[in-house]
Motif scaffolding. Structure first.
Motif, PDB file in Angstrom:
ATOM      1  N   UNK A 359       0.799  -1.236   0.000  1.00  0.00           N
ATOM      2  CA  UNK A 359       0.000   0.000   0.000  1.00  0.00           C
ATOM      3  C   UNK A 359       0.825   1.275   0.000  1.00  0.00           C
ATOM      4  N   UNK A 360       2.012   1.256   0.634  1.00  0.00           N
ATOM      5  CA  UNK A 360       2.843   2.455   0.676  1.00  0.00           C
ATOM      6  C   UNK A 360       3.721   2.602  -0.560  1.00  0.00           C
ATOM      7  N   UNK A 361       3.794   1.585  -1.363  1.00  0.00           N
ATOM      8  CA  UNK A 361       4.494   1.668  -2.634  1.00  0.00           C
ATOM      9  C   UNK A 361       5.890   2.249  -2.550  1.00  0.00           C
ATOM     10  N   UNK A 362       6.162   3.191  -3.458  1.00  0.00           N
ATOM     11  CA  UNK A 362       7.495   3.792  -3.559  1.00  0.00           C
ATOM     12  C   UNK A 362       7.954   4.449  -2.266  1.00  0.00           C
ATOM     13  N   UNK A 363       7.039   4.980  -1.483  1.00  0.00           N
ATOM     14  CA  UNK A 363       7.438   5.660  -0.248  1.00  0.00           C
ATOM     15  C   UNK A 363       8.103   4.682   0.722  1.00  0.00           C
ATOM     16  N   UNK A 364       7.557   3.459   0.805  1.00  0.00           N
ATOM     17  CA  UNK A 364       8.183   2.443   1.650  1.00  0.00           C
ATOM     18  C   UNK A 364       9.533   2.027   1.080  1.00  0.00           C
ATOM     19  N   UNK A 365       9.620   1.892  -0.232  1.00  0.00           N
ATOM     20  CA  UNK A 365      10.892   1.504  -0.861  1.00  0.00           C
ATOM     21  C   UNK A 365      11.962   2.566  -0.622  1.00  0.00           C
ATOM     22  N   UNK A 366      11.578   3.830  -0.781  1.00  0.00           N
ATOM     23  CA  UNK A 366      12.528   4.931  -0.601  1.00  0.00           C
ATOM     24  C   UNK A 366      13.026   4.979   0.839  1.00  0.00           C
ATOM     25  N   UNK A 367      12.100   4.827   1.789  1.00  0.00           N
ATOM     26  CA  UNK A 367      12.504   4.865   3.196  1.00  0.00           C
ATOM     27  C   UNK A 367      13.355   3.655   3.560  1.00  0.00           C
ATOM     28  N   UNK A 368      13.027   2.509   3.017  1.00  0.00           N
ATOM     29  CA  UNK A 368      13.850   1.329   3.259  1.00  0.00           C
ATOM     30  C   UNK A 368      15.238   1.482   2.659  1.00  0.00           C
ATOM     31  N   UNK A 369      15.316   2.098   1.489  1.00  0.00           N
ATOM     32  CA  UNK A 369      16.615   2.350   0.864  1.00  0.00           C
ATOM     33  C   UNK A 369      17.431   3.319   1.706  1.00  0.00           C
ATOM     34  N   UNK A 370      16.771   4.354   2.246  1.00  0.00           N
ATOM     35  CA  UNK A 370      17.475   5.303   3.110  1.00  0.00           C
ATOM     36  C   UNK A 370      18.000   4.610   4.364  1.00  0.00           C
ATOM     37  N   UNK A 371      17.215   3.696   4.919  1.00  0.00           N
ATOM     38  CA  UNK A 371      17.659   2.950   6.094  1.00  0.00           C
ATOM     39  C   UNK A 371      18.953   2.189   5.806  1.00  0.00           C
ATOM     40  N   UNK A 372      19.103   1.728   4.571  1.00  0.00           N
ATOM     41  CA  UNK A 372      20.289   0.954   4.194  1.00  0.00           C
ATOM     42  C   UNK A 372      21.371   1.815   3.560  1.00  0.00           C
ATOM     43  N   UNK A 373      21.098   3.114   3.361  1.00  0.00           N
ATOM     44  CA  UNK A 373      22.085   4.005   2.768  1.00  0.00           C
ATOM     45  C   UNK A 373      22.229   3.835   1.270  1.00  0.00           C
ATOM     46  N   UNK A 374      21.124   3.559   0.576  1.00  0.00           N
ATOM     47  CA  UNK A 374      21.158   3.305  -0.860  1.00  0.00           C
ATOM     48  C   UNK A 374      20.366   4.388  -1.593  1.00  0.00           C
TER      49      UNK A 374
END
Length: 637
Positions: A359-374
């Motif tokens: 449901x959160x789509x790209x926003x979840x992906x972006x935040x997860x990427x930030x958590x990993x420094x990507x």
């Protein structure tokens, strides 16, 4: 919370369990209090997406605050010796040093002393020329008070209200003159270098330092040196609200390979990861949680799937030929692409319509990427607008992928919006002027965009909205989208036009033929290339992207940034792509599976696993930095 110890070192916001420490050294005339705002921002960052859990230490020079009764130091070497003595017992975890202005020299000399007994993980220097340069500082003992105060005003380091208080001014002048005596006596030993990497923080309006000057810090380290721009003047590092905390936190992330240790330690208590660490197994795990339509869209390839299989076969066919005994205990995964420093040679590939998966789509992906420094590349066909994505990203590096619509006014509007919201490159996809033949979608008669998913950048665009009929309904919106999105006439003449629209770097995504690579660069409108076959989703029977990479690299030379995608699944895959000429890779489907399985946390898990695998692959092939990955690490295919 401040702990004033019986040493020159203060511990700010004590975090005894923090995996790293940052020791800060103030400017001439300054005190440990100068880092109050920065330390608070770093402490707060633990709860944000750019978290780096560090304990901040500040060095208090003699002659001020709780050390007021002690005489000021007479030289930089004395300050460094005292600091090194106080820090020598704190090398049990990664230690970073940060020096502002004169403090940069103290940090440099302290690091030199500490490196004789241990490892300094990294050094940050702010608003400072390199130690080997003549700083050309005036003799403040020969200047009257008014002239010194005028210089303080020019640099902006002291609030005007304090300059109106005579006793405060007298104390500032006393300390400033004393510190300048030490500064003017400093002479860098010939050939003095660090093993630790150096990051230079330079404010864009600093009247004392220029990019050319601070770039010479590279002569004083064998661990690599890069420069990061801050907004503001000479004291931008210390200003409340500065982006410096985010930059520092990103650079102080724990080594990715630490994930392996953490998992094993957690296993002692009976804990295991929520998701598998085998990124090739994620698709099977995601299948039960995806709808048939979403599963078909995410996993489906063009035609028989021959291209998708070829992508993986190309990686499997190649073998690494590791080197031994090369001292790869510390690895730097950062790369510079298009003049931009990226923390790792991996970006999230642009994937459309991610709300199909979560449901959160790209926003979840972006935040997860930030958590990993990507960093990430946002698709034109995202389910959230580029403005929403930028807000979710914060300081995270980001590029915007563009499907060039047939309406040039709309195309220009999309690019301008990306510019305004901090996207630092345009990725023009050229291998999808029309949809590929995808049986998994065709058999269901399903295209997500016609169901309203993946068109947020269009419905949020003023040019797109202005072209809609009055009192339009959903059908009218989708019909207009279908009219402007398809662009089968996309051709080479569109590139010079796009170059006139933006000053951002432009990369072409979807290049496989070396002749196309040469033509793209010969036009002068393109800054880089992405060797890709769209993950096998466009043309059935296409050459594997990895197989096309060496010829494309040979066609354009070493200076042109080249990335690749299509089939990347493991850290060893990344090493193979780098060895064949890529500067970085884009990861696609695996993070979508992580998103489906566990949202933001799932994306972060996938990326952390990939980076841990990459970090270990570098160590096991004898590489300490990405530049060490060359073709001699590959055996015969």
């Amino acid at each position: 919370m401040l702990n004033v110890e019986n040493t020159p070192i203060r511990t700010v916001h004590p975090r005894p369990a923090a995996p790293a420490r940052l020791a800060c050294f103030p400017h001439a005339g300054g005190s440990a209090d100068a880092f109050t705002a920065l330390a608070a921002a770093l402490a707060a960052s633990v709860a944000t997406s750019f978290a780096a859990d560090v304990e901040t230490l500040t060095f208090q020079y003699p002659g001020r605050r709780e050390r007021a009764a002690q005489p000021c130091a007479t030289d930089i070497a004395a300050l460094a010796a005292e600091a090194a003595g106080a820090l020598s017992s704190r090398l049990d975890r990664p230690l970073y040093l940060l020096g502002h202005s004169m403090g940069a020299l103290v940090a440099f000399e302290t690091a030199r002393l500490l490196e004789s007994e241990g490892t300094v993980t990294g050094v940050f220097v702010s608003a400072a020329r390199p130690p080997g340069d003549d700083w050309a500082e005036p003799d403040l003992d020969t200047m009257d008070d008014a002239a010194v105060i005028a210089e303080l005003r020019r640099l902006g380091g002291v609030p005007e209200a304090l300059l109106a208080e005579a006793d405060v001014v007298a104390e500032i002048l006393r300390l400033l003159r004393a510190d300048h005596r030490a500064l003017r006596r400093y002479a860098c030993p010939p050939g003095a270098t660090l093993r630790a990497p150096v990051t230079v923080l330079l404010a864009d309006a600093d009247p004392k330092n220029s990019p050319e000057q601070v770039g010479r810090w590279a002569r004083h380290t064998t661990g690599g040196c890069d420069t990061v721009l801050l907004s503001g003047g000479h004291f931008a590092l210390l200003a409340p609200g500065s982006t410096a905390a985010a930059i520092l936190a990103d650079r102080m992330r724990p080594a990715p390979a630490g994930l392996v240790r953490d998992i094993y330690l957690a296993g002692l208590g009976g804990s295991t990861p929520r998701l598998t660490t085998d990124l090739t197994a994620l698709e099977d795990l995601a299948r039960p949680v995806l709808t048939p339509a979403a599963l078909g869209y995410v996993t489906g390839d063009a035609g028989t799937g021959e291209t998708g299989r070829a992508n993986r076969a190309a990686y499997t066919r190649r073998r690494l030929l590791p080197r031994m005994l090369r001292g790869a205990d510390r690895r730097d995964l950062s790369v510079t692409v298009l003049g931009q420093r990226l923390p790792v040679p991996v970006l999230l590939a642009p994937v459309a319509a991610q709300t199909l998966v979560h449901p959160d789509g790209e926003l979840a992906s972006i935040r997860g990427a930030a958590d990993a420094g990507v960093p990430f590349v946002l698709s034109t066909c995202a389910s959230h607008s580029l403005e929403e994505a930028a807000a979710a990203a914060g300081p995270q590096p980001r590029w915007f992928q563009l499907y060039l619509p047939g309406d040039r006014a709309l195309a220009e509007s999309l690019v301008r919006r990306a510019e305004r919201h901090g996207y630092s490159a345009i990725v023009l996809t050229v291998d999808a002027p029309t949809f590929g033949y995808r049986p998994t979608d065709l058999d269901r008669g399903y295209l997500p965009f016609l169901h309203g998913a993946g068109i947020a950048n269009f419905t949020a665009d003023p040019v797109f909205r202005a072209a809609l009929p009055h009192n339009h309904d959903t059908r009218a919106v989708l019909q207009h989208w279908a009219e402007v999105f398809a662009n089968p006439g996309l051709n080479w003449d569109d590139l010079p036009w796009l170059r006139t629209v933006t000053s951002l770097p432009i990369l072409l995504k979807g290049i496989l033929h070396p002749a196309d690579a040469r033509r793209a660069l010969d036009q002068g409108a393109v800054d880089g290339l992405i060797v890709s076959n769209h993950g096998g989703r466009q043309l059935d029977g296409s050459v594997a992207a990895l197989d096309a990479l060496p010829a494309v690299r040979a066609a354009v030379g070493d200076a042109v940034p080249i990335l690749t995608d299509s089939g990347v699944r493991t850290g060893s895959d990344v090493v193979k792509a780098l060895a064949l000429g890529a500067d970085a890779v884009l990861l696609g489907r695996p993070y979508l599976y992580g998103l489906a399985l566990d949202g933001r946390a799932g994306v972060a898990h996938v990326l952390r696993c990939l980076l841990a695998d990459l970090d270990l692959a570098l160590a096991l092939t004898g590489c300490t930095r990405i530049a060490d990955v060359t073709t001699d690490l590959l055996g015969d295919a």
